[in-house]
Design an enzyme around this catalytic site. Structure first.
Site, PDB file in Angstrom:
ATOM      1  N   HIS A 110       0.831  -1.210   0.000  1.00  7.25           N
ATOM      2  CA  HIS A 110       0.000   0.000   0.000  1.00  7.25           C
ATOM      3  C   HIS A 110       0.865   1.260   0.000  1.00  7.25           C
ATOM      4  O   HIS A 110       2.053   1.225   0.328  1.00  7.25           O
ATOM      5  CB  HIS A 110      -0.908   0.021   1.242  1.00  7.25           C
ATOM      6  CG  HIS A 110      -0.160   0.148   2.539  1.00  7.25           C
ATOM      7  ND1 HIS A 110       0.552  -0.884   3.099  1.00  7.25           N
ATOM      8  CD2 HIS A 110      -0.006   1.211   3.378  1.00  7.25           C
ATOM      9  CE1 HIS A 110       1.094  -0.481   4.235  1.00  7.25           C
ATOM     10  NE2 HIS A 110       0.790   0.782   4.420  1.00  7.25           N
ATOM     11  N   ASP A 112       0.344   4.962   2.040  1.00  2.00           N
ATOM     12  CA  ASP A 112      -0.420   5.271   3.253  1.00  2.00           C
ATOM     13  C   ASP A 112      -1.668   6.103   2.965  1.00  2.00           C
ATOM     14  O   ASP A 112      -1.604   7.110   2.235  1.00  2.00           O
ATOM     15  CB  ASP A 112       0.470   6.030   4.257  1.00  2.00           C
ATOM     16  CG  ASP A 112       1.467   5.096   4.920  1.00  2.00           C
ATOM     17  OD1 ASP A 112       1.136   3.914   5.142  1.00  2.00           O
ATOM     18  OD2 ASP A 112       2.592   5.557   5.225  1.00  2.00           O
ATOM     19  N   HIS A 265       4.654   0.203   0.249  1.00  2.00           N
ATOM     20  CA  HIS A 265       5.384  -0.566   1.253  1.00  2.00           C
ATOM     21  C   HIS A 265       4.488  -1.637   1.857  1.00  2.00           C
ATOM     22  O   HIS A 265       3.268  -1.600   1.700  1.00  2.00           O
ATOM     23  CB  HIS A 265       5.986   0.348   2.330  1.00  2.00           C
ATOM     24  CG  HIS A 265       4.980   1.144   3.087  1.00  2.00           C
ATOM     25  ND1 HIS A 265       4.402   2.285   2.583  1.00  2.00           N
ATOM     26  CD2 HIS A 265       4.426   0.963   4.306  1.00  2.00           C
ATOM     27  CE1 HIS A 265       3.557   2.783   3.463  1.00  2.00           C
ATOM     28  NE2 HIS A 265       3.547   1.991   4.521  1.00  2.00           N
ATOM     29  N   ARG A 280       5.239   6.376  14.654  1.00  2.00           N
ATOM     30  CA  ARG A 280       5.256   6.983  13.314  1.00  2.00           C
ATOM     31  C   ARG A 280       4.675   8.387  13.330  1.00  2.00           C
ATOM     32  O   ARG A 280       3.677   8.636  14.003  1.00  2.00           O
ATOM     33  CB  ARG A 280       4.416   6.106  12.367  1.00  2.00           C
ATOM     34  CG  ARG A 280       4.485   6.523  10.923  1.00  2.00           C
ATOM     35  CD  ARG A 280       3.590   5.658  10.044  1.00  2.00           C
ATOM     36  NE  ARG A 280       2.233   6.181  10.021  1.00  2.00           N
ATOM     37  CZ  ARG A 280       1.227   5.633   9.319  1.00  2.00           C
ATOM     38  NH1 ARG A 280       1.431   4.526   8.627  1.00  2.00           N
ATOM     39  NH2 ARG A 280       0.036   6.164   9.323  1.00  2.00           N
TER      40      ARG A 280
HETATM   41  C1  SIN Z   1       3.015   1.198   7.816  1.00  2.00           C
HETATM   42  O1  SIN Z   1       2.380   0.660   6.924  1.00  2.00           O
HETATM   43  O2  SIN Z   1       3.073   2.418   7.925  1.00  2.00           O
HETATM   44  C2  SIN Z   1       3.741   0.340   8.829  1.00  2.00           C
HETATM   45  C3  SIN Z   1       5.034  -0.163   8.320  1.00  2.00           C
HETATM   46  C4  SIN Z   1       5.732  -1.013   9.339  1.00  2.00           C
HETATM   47  O3  SIN Z   1       5.261  -1.167  10.453  1.00  2.00           O
HETATM   48  O4  SIN Z   1       6.794  -1.557   9.007  1.00  2.00           O
END
Ligand code: SIN
Length: 289
Positions: A110, A112, A265, A280
């Protein structure tokens, strides 16, 4: 983001180690718990645009440090109240995969929150607690995904928009009982959707990138889900081909900073029964065009 190689990388202050032939580089010589001077920041920005995602090792970062670093790139994106964590910054997302929960946040490819009209520019993610092994994150270069399509396909996609929604994420959260417990990454069942171009132009590099993803994209505009499915399936498979990716193995003190406008990612779901805790923050983006 150009393809990294063994060429002279032209960085004088930072040291840059590409992670694969397609995306990602580790950056050394920057302390994220301090202010970054202009010359160093210029090189960090250059590395970010060149590799799409950059990684820092052995950082001792507080949440305020993460926020300060993110602000060099734009304003922070405030989280909706149901995703905020009591007692922490309103912009801080706590991603806490507990041993007893099944769902790994970001478990499939995806970009974000593309169900929002203005998805984030990028995310800064710091490792706080890691499983003994597993929990790596994969990234895929969406400039390459676009550039390797045929001219016929590029022309067709350039005229298309797609509908993105958070419907699938809500169903998965519900299935994992996270909503029922009112904990974790979301306890608000509102379905949101947005329309975005299938190919977007990066506002800073001027390059075109494919902008559909399996987690959020539902269908093409003016088409049904069934009509859209075969081509979307092709694009999801194509855009995450192994040769467009890099894989990052986290260690205590690792920080990643990725560009949400030209990468997808995926957080690997390979550490069931263990905990993984990440912090994050995100930077506000612009409307994809
Ligand atoms: C995310 O999708 O922002 C999480 C990525 C992660 O936890 O490695």
């Amino acid at each position: 983001m150009t393809q990294p190689s063994c060429e002279h990388l032209d960085f004088k202050i930072i040291h840059v180690l590409p992670l694969s032939g397609a995306a990602g580089a580790e950056v050394f010589g920057v302390n994220l718990s301090e202010q970054i001077n202009d010359e160093t920041l210029e090189e960090v920005k250059r590395a970010y645009h060149r590799f799409g995602v950059i990684f820092f090792r052995d950082q001792q970062v507080s949440d305020l440090d993460l926020a300060r670093f993110a602000k060099y790139f734009g304003e922070l994106a405030v989280l909706p109240p149901h995703r905020q964590h009591p007692g922490s910054l309103p912009e801080l997302l706590v991603i806490d995969k507990k041993p007893e929960t099944k769902l790994v946040f970001g478990w499939e490819w995806h970009s974000d929150t593309t169900h929002l009209e203005i998805p984030p520019l990028g995310s800064v993610l710091a490792a706080k607690l890691l499983p003994t092994v597993g929990g790596d994150t994969l990234f895929a270069n969406q400039y390459l995904a676009y550039e390797t399509l045929s001219d016929g396909m590029k022309n067709m996609l350039n005229g298309l928009n797609a509908i993105h929604s958070n419907g699938r994420i809500l169903s998965s959260l519900e299935a994992d009982d996270v909503l029922a417990q009112g904990q974790g990454v979301g306890s608000n069942k509102t379905t949101l959707s947005a329309i975005h171009p299938v190919v977007r132009t990066h506002p800073e590099t001027g390059r075109k990138a494919l902008f559909v993803n399996e987690m959020h994209t539902e269908r093409f505009e003016h088409m049904t889900i069934a009509e859209s499915a075969p081509l979307l399936r092709y694009l999801y498979d194509h855009s995450t081909r192994p040769e467009f990716t890099c894989r990052f193995r986290w260690a205590p003190g690792s920080v990643a900073f990725w560009d949400n406008r030209c990468l997808q990612h995926l957080a690997l779901d390979d550490y069931q029964g263990q905990r993984r805790l990440m912090h994050r923050v995100q930077i506000r983006g612009t409307k994809p065009v």
